[in-house]
Write a protein that holds these residues in place. Structure first.
Motif, PDB file in Angstrom:
ATOM      1  N   GLU A   1       0.919  -1.177  -0.016  1.00  0.00           N
ATOM      2  CA  GLU A   1      -0.142   0.155   0.069  1.00  0.00           C
ATOM      3  C   GLU A   1       0.868   1.391  -0.101  1.00  0.00           C
ATOM      4  O   GLU A   1       0.672   2.151  -0.677  1.00  0.00           O
ATOM      5  N   GLU A   2       1.777   1.267   0.922  1.00  0.00           N
ATOM      6  CA  GLU A   2       2.919   2.472   0.721  1.00  0.00           C
ATOM      7  C   GLU A   2       3.519   2.832  -0.486  1.00  0.00           C
ATOM      8  O   GLU A   2       3.480   3.797  -0.921  1.00  0.00           O
TER       9      GLU A   2
ATOM     10  N   SER B   1      -3.985   5.911  -3.606  1.00  0.00           N
ATOM     11  CA  SER B   1      -4.225   5.436  -2.153  1.00  0.00           C
ATOM     12  C   SER B   1      -5.132   4.323  -2.171  1.00  0.00           C
ATOM     13  O   SER B   1      -6.294   4.485  -2.617  1.00  0.00           O
ATOM     14  N   ILE B   2      -5.076   3.006  -2.005  1.00  0.00           N
ATOM     15  CA  ILE B   2      -5.764   1.912  -1.886  1.00  0.00           C
ATOM     16  C   ILE B   2      -5.602   1.111  -0.613  1.00  0.00           C
ATOM     17  O   ILE B   2      -4.709   1.254  -0.049  1.00  0.00           O
ATOM     18  N   THR B   3      -6.810   0.547  -0.235  1.00  0.00           N
ATOM     19  CA  THR B   3      -6.765  -0.536   0.806  1.00  0.00           C
ATOM     20  C   THR B   3      -7.039  -1.738   0.219  1.00  0.00           C
ATOM     21  O   THR B   3      -7.720  -2.434  -0.346  1.00  0.00           O
TER      22      THR B   3
ATOM     23  N   LYS C   1      -0.138   0.595  11.237  1.00  0.00           N
ATOM     24  CA  LYS C   1       0.978   0.551  10.059  1.00  0.00           C
ATOM     25  C   LYS C   1       2.215   1.342  10.255  1.00  0.00           C
ATOM     26  O   LYS C   1       3.338   1.100   9.857  1.00  0.00           O
TER      27      LYS C   1
ATOM     28  N   TYR D   1       7.690   1.253  11.835  1.00  0.00           N
ATOM     29  CA  TYR D   1       8.956   1.745  11.693  1.00  0.00           C
ATOM     30  C   TYR D   1       9.601   2.077  12.982  1.00  0.00           C
ATOM     31  O   TYR D   1      10.868   2.259  12.674  1.00  0.00           O
TER      32      TYR D   1
ATOM     33  N   ARG E   1      -5.838   1.295  13.496  1.00  0.00           N
ATOM     34  CA  ARG E   1      -5.336   0.535  12.347  1.00  0.00           C
ATOM     35  C   ARG E   1      -4.249   0.985  11.687  1.00  0.00           C
ATOM     36  O   ARG E   1      -3.380   0.636  11.416  1.00  0.00           O
TER      37      ARG E   1
ATOM     38  N   GLN F   1       1.373   4.029  -2.912  1.00  0.00           N
ATOM     39  CA  GLN F   1       1.055   5.287  -2.847  1.00  0.00           C
ATOM     40  C   GLN F   1       2.255   6.442  -3.120  1.00  0.00           C
ATOM     41  O   GLN F   1       1.939   7.316  -3.787  1.00  0.00           O
ATOM     42  N   ASP F   2       3.336   6.053  -2.632  1.00  0.00           N
ATOM     43  CA  ASP F   2       4.588   6.711  -3.097  1.00  0.00           C
ATOM     44  C   ASP F   2       5.087   6.719  -4.557  1.00  0.00           C
ATOM     45  O   ASP F   2       5.324   7.902  -4.925  1.00  0.00           O
TER      46      ASP F   2
ATOM     47  N   GLU G   1     -12.840   6.973   6.149  1.00  0.00           N
ATOM     48  CA  GLU G   1     -11.659   6.191   5.695  1.00  0.00           C
ATOM     49  C   GLU G   1     -10.732   7.152   4.882  1.00  0.00           C
ATOM     50  O   GLU G   1      -9.452   7.034   5.168  1.00  0.00           O
TER      51      GLU G   1
ATOM     52  N   THR H   1      -0.997   9.484   5.266  1.00  0.00           N
ATOM     53  CA  THR H   1      -0.081   9.497   4.183  1.00  0.00           C
ATOM     54  C   THR H   1       0.727  10.682   4.232  1.00  0.00           C
ATOM     55  O   THR H   1       1.962  10.875   4.270  1.00  0.00           O
TER      56      THR H   1
ATOM     57  N   ARG I   1      -6.973   8.275   6.064  1.00  0.00           N
ATOM     58  CA  ARG I   1      -5.581   7.641   5.363  1.00  0.00           C
ATOM     59  C   ARG I   1      -4.815   8.735   4.760  1.00  0.00           C
ATOM     60  O   ARG I   1      -3.699   8.562   4.442  1.00  0.00           O
TER      61      ARG I   1
ATOM     62  N   ARG J   1       3.270  10.175   7.184  1.00  0.00           N
ATOM     63  CA  ARG J   1       4.568   9.240   6.677  1.00  0.00           C
ATOM     64  C   ARG J   1       5.622   9.942   5.938  1.00  0.00           C
ATOM     65  O   ARG J   1       6.589   9.860   6.116  1.00  0.00           O
ATOM     66  N   ARG J   2       4.786  10.744   4.978  1.00  0.00           N
ATOM     67  CA  ARG J   2       5.780  11.618   4.217  1.00  0.00           C
ATOM     68  C   ARG J   2       6.753  12.839   5.079  1.00  0.00           C
ATOM     69  O   ARG J   2       7.836  12.861   4.854  1.00  0.00           O
TER      70      ARG J   2
END
Lengths: 102, 237
Positions: free
Chosen positions: A56-57, A66-68, B118, B122, B114, A60-61, B58, B66, B62, B69-70
């Protein structure tokens, strides 16, 4: 629209990364028919979680989409999309196309 | 993507009440805090970033993860504070109210936990803190929908603590004391007095009571503390 090869390449990258963390006897061959999860697969449920999250990451990158992956359909299909790299790649292609339509 | 050395924390529901207090407190402590709520905030700080979203949406949640994370490359701590309440007799409770309570409290906590797990992979450390309520062990009349949603959070806390232990993530819950916030503004004084009488320590709580417990949960030394629900003030069935 990303093509099939791009998604397969992303999955190969994910498998290579996973292999670095897995004991040697659990390494997954970097090829489309390699079993992942299920009867002949080498991944346990935690390995599957890692695979899905990384995929998934990366999607996205690298593709900006963006998918689940572990969605309702994936978890309830009779033919699991997690059995081989090819099946997973095909399933992700469907999700990507649907995402583009939204 | 360079990982920051500073701890990164998400707090949901930061527009007011306990969530707002926690955001200000942990920014003061030097953490990077990411907050969210359904409305804008007037809290600004170089170390605070705000997202406007529903915690059960959702796609929006999400997208927030994202960006985290970036920009930060990791997540250390999540505080699932966002919650809505409705104090009413079950016969007088509209179904839309019940749905709203479960979506924000249960679906929101599930979704944010959830996505947090994820990202926490890290750091080989992770802390998820949920919010329960003393109304669960006391099974308070007039709180059927709210207390049921929080009972679900207790169950979620304990199951997640098992599932996420492999990733060195602990999951615990705070049962806050009665604090004078918006959430209990509409509750009659008599009802609150009755609620306090059923506590071992019969006084209103302070924000500091909550931060003290959260600080305990997030300490690196608390890595063996997981699946626990602590009701401040001492509340039992």
């Amino acid at each position: 629209m990303p093509n099939k090869d791009q998604i397969e390449q992303i999955l190969f990258e994910v498998i290579k990364e996973l292999n670095e963390e897995l004991p040697f006897d659990q390494h997954i061959d970097v090829q489309l028919e390699s079993p992942l999860f299920g009867q002949s697969g080498k991944l346990d449920s935690l390995g599957l979680v890692s695979l899905i999250v990384r995929a998934e990451e990366k999607i996205q990158d690298q593709l900006g989409i963006s998918i689940t992956i572990a969605d309702e359909r994936a978890m309830s299909q009779t033919k699991s999309p997690f059995t081989t790299i090819r099946n997973l790649s095909e399933y992700i292609s469907v999700l990507v196309i649907e995402n583009e339509k939204d | 993507m360079k990982k920051t050395d500073t701890k990164v924390m998400i707090i949901t529901g930061t527009s007011k009440g306990i969530g707002r207090h926690l955001a200000e407190y942990y920014v003061d402590q030097g953490l990077h805090v990411i907050g969210c709520s359904r409305s804008k905030t007037d809290f600004y700080s170089a170390n605070y970033r705000h997202f406007i979203l529903d915690v059960f949406d959702e796609k929006a949640v999400r997208a927030m993860f994202t960006e985290i994370r970036r920009d930060y490359g990791k997540l250390d701590i999540t505080i699932n504070n966002a919650g809505v309440a409705s104090m009413n007799h079950s016969i007088l409770t509209p179904i839309d109210t019940v749905r709203n309570i479960f979506e924000t409290n249960v679906v929101g906590t599930f979704l944010v936990s959830r996505e947090s797990a994820k990202l926490m992979r890290y750091v080989n450390y992770g802390r998820i803190i949920n919010f329960a309520t003393g109304a669960v062990p006391l099974k308070l009349e007039g709180e059927a929908a709210y207390a049921s949603s929080k009972a679900a959070i207790v169950q979620l806390t304990q199951i997640l603590s098992k599932e996420l232990a492999e990733f060195k993530i602990t999951v615990n819950a705070v049962g806050p004391p009665a604090i004078k916030t918006d959430l209990i503004r509409s509750v009659p004084k008599q009802k609150l007095d009755d609620f306090l009488k059923r506590h071992a320590i019969k006084r209103y709580g302070d924000f500091s009571d909550v931060t003290n417990l959260i600080n305990f949960f997030i300490k690196p030394e608390s890595e063996m503390v997981t699946g626990q629900v602590v009701y401040l003030g001492g509340v039992f069935g």
